[in-house]
Design an enzyme around this catalytic site. Structure first.
Site, PDB file in Angstrom:
ATOM      1  N   CYS A 345       0.769  -1.219  -0.075  1.00  0.00           N
ATOM      2  CA  CYS A 345      -0.058  -0.052  -0.033  1.00  0.00           C
ATOM      3  C   CYS A 345       0.870   0.967  -0.271  1.00  0.00           C
ATOM      4  CB  CYS A 345      -0.877  -0.068   1.225  1.00  0.00           C
ATOM      5  SG  CYS A 345      -1.840   1.780   1.246  1.00  0.00           S
ATOM      6  N   CYS A 348      -0.257   4.291   2.712  1.00  0.00           N
ATOM      7  CA  CYS A 348       0.300   3.962   3.780  1.00  0.00           C
ATOM      8  C   CYS A 348       1.762   3.883   4.377  1.00  0.00           C
ATOM      9  CB  CYS A 348      -0.339   2.517   4.585  1.00  0.00           C
ATOM     10  SG  CYS A 348      -2.182   2.585   4.344  1.00  0.00           S
ATOM     11  N   ASP A 349       2.408   3.193   3.475  1.00  0.00           N
ATOM     12  CA  ASP A 349       3.859   3.052   3.688  1.00  0.00           C
ATOM     13  C   ASP A 349       4.754   3.907   3.021  1.00  0.00           C
ATOM     14  OD1 ASP A 349       2.899   0.976   5.582  1.00  0.00           O
ATOM     15  OD2 ASP A 349       3.100  -0.462   4.055  1.00  0.00           O
TER      16      ASP A 349
END
Length: 526
Positions: A345, A348-349
């Protein structure tokens, strides 16, 4: 710290409190201590049932606090200032600890209450992560239900020493009793399944949890676009409908930008998921969220679904709409480095790789979109595409070509993700034409190579392709009469939201036709 409008909204919510709540904060020195103390005091000012108390050297640090109900710890701790996306986690935890009922299926609550042993969960988060709150809130609820379970949210931005010590490179990163439990987004149903698999001694016999047989006309497995569409169409036919799903929205909920929903120029996955759930609530549909179907058995009259809670659902027809999940490369170094440089992702990361070199594996729409998202954060992005040409839409390729820090290699096969001291170093790959092997250095690898159908639970009951897709005809019929499938889990081409919705409607109409033809009026009325 909190503005007047926000405090007014919180005050309205806190009117639902039934029990006294205390925020117990460690008063050791920390540069952010006063800021956290002010936030908690602002919340306490919204209700006479909330107080703030200081303790010394009892918790992790001067920016750590725990929630007490009637002066007793409930097992929920926050290390850091839960602002951003985590502010909702704090408000929900306060309300739920204060007696507001949990929105969890009763059978699921019974299962969690009966887990045995001590389980200390810690979740390292980023306040910018939109997936982290769901994991935090799930574990908080488990702590409220079982005194043997505790949970601490840890802001990775404030506790860099923990991030370094545990080699965390992705969020949410969950630890159980000091050991890695999961990396990335995980649903409460997955958490429970993992506990049952990894800690069998924690589970109790089925006789100790709620067990009840349910009989319905249509059981729909999955709550994404296909499942919701099938449920609404079935309910509009006057059928008794039950939806069994991890969550409403499915994979769509993780998609940030949606611009191809006809009549809706632009939306996001969470917004569309909320709209679908709201639409579903307009009909008399039984929704069983956070549950999984473990097995399907069929006979001529009824289909029997066994849930992960031990319950059974008996249905005249079943519609499978379980969608798909991220496809893995299946090469050495992938699973071993999830959360330590390997991610799925970019939303998110991505922030963990600020000013670093990263690789995106996959030159389809999702891969190029990921590269474009990352390009504003990282130093450089290298896209690796297996085919001789990238498969993404031309408009996306044009954007990527115009972005200076994005480059692409085509016709290459990833061989291995290498790492050292728990951190990714790069990818070993092979040129598919020449056979030459090369290595690209990178600190992060984002894998974007498509989806895998969520069809494992059907076992040998249904006919599947070699890729795991459920084989259906043009009426969404499977090889078992009365069992239908729709959406990304099937052989229908072009995995798109609008197509899944159409297939869900088709499956519902086929299911209704089957009931009309195979059940008499008394059975239908019953």
């Amino acid at each position: 710290m909190l503005d007047a409008n926000l405090k007014a909204q919180i005050k309205e919510h806190m009117q639902r409190l039934k029990k006294k709540i205390t925020f117990e904060i460690d008063d050791r020195g920390h540069e952010k201590h006063q800021e956290l103390l002010q936030m908690l005091q602002d919340i306490a000012d919204t209700s006479q049932l909330i107080t703030v108390e200081k303790v010394t050297n009892k918790l992790r640090s001067g920016v750590t606090f725990q929630i007490l109900q009637e002066e007793n710890p409930v097992g929920i701790t926050f290390s850091g200032i839960p602002g951003g996306h985590e502010f909702s986690s704090l408000i929900l935890a306060t309300l739920q600890a204060g007696g507001v009922p949990l929105k969890l299926d009763e059978s699921l609550q019974s299962l969690i209450k009966n887990f045995q042993g001590e389980m200390k969960f810690e979740t390292i988060v980023s306040l910018d992560c939109h997936n982290c709150p769901e994991v935090v809130q799930a574990l908080n609820q488990m702590a409220l239900l079982n005194p043997g379970i505790s949970h601490e949210m840890i802001d990775g931005g404030l506790f860099q020493e923990i991030v370094t010590e545990r080699n965390v490179q992705g969020v949410p990163s969950v630890f159980l009793n000091g050991e890695t439990f999961s990396n990335g987004k995980i649903e409460i149903s997955d958490i429970i399944e993992k506990i049952q698999q990894d800690i069998p001694e924690a589970s109790v016999s089925k006789e100790d949890v709620i067990q009840e047989d349910h009989t319905v006309d249509v059981a729909i497995i999955g709550g994404g676009p296909a499942g919701v569409s099938a449920a609404i169409y079935s309910a509009r036919k006057g059928l008794d409908v039950m939806v069994i799903a991890d969550r409403i929205g499915g994979q769509v909920k993780d998609t940030m930008g949606i611009e191809n929903m006809i009549s809706i120029p632009k939306t996001t996955g969470p917004e569309l998921s909320n709209s679908m759930e709201q639409h579903l609530s307009d009909y008399k549909v039984t929704i069983r969220k956070n549950l999984k179907v473990k097995d399907i058995q069929t006979d001529q009259q009824r289909k029997i679904l066994e849930l992960n809670t031990g319950e059974r659902v008996l249905a005249k027809t079943v519609i499978i709409a379980t969608g798909a999940k991220w496809r893995q490369l299946g090469i050495p170094g992938e699973k071993e480095n999830i959360g330590n440089g390997v991610a799925y992702c970019p939303h998110c990361d991505g922030p963990f790789f600020k000013d670093k070199d990263v690789i995106v594996v996959g030159g389809g729409n999702s891969g190029v979109e990921a590269a474009l998202d990352l390009s504003g954060i990282v130093k450089s992005v290298k896209i690796l595409e297996f085919m001789p040409e990238a498969k993404a839409d031309q408009i996306l390729l044009d954007k990527a070509n115009a972005t200076k820090n994005i480059s692409m290699l085509t016709n290459v096969a990833s061989q291995e993700i290498t790492s050292k001291d728990g951190k990714v170093q790069g990818i070993q790959y092979k040129d598919r034409e020449s056979g030459t092997e090369s290595f690209i250095e990178a600190e992060g690898v984002f894998i974007q190579i498509g989806l895998v159908p969520n069809s494992d639970f059907v076992g040998d009951t249904l006919n599947l392709t070699k890729y795991g897709e459920i084989i259906v005809n043009d009426k969404c019929e499977t090889n078992i009469p009365g069992v239908y499938a729709c959406g990304d889990v099937t052989t229908v081409p072009y995995k798109q939201i609008v197509i899944s919705m159409g297939e869900g409607a088709k499956a519902a109409l086929s299911s209704y036709e089957y009931i009309l033809m195979n059940f008499d009026e008394e059975e239908k009325a019953a």
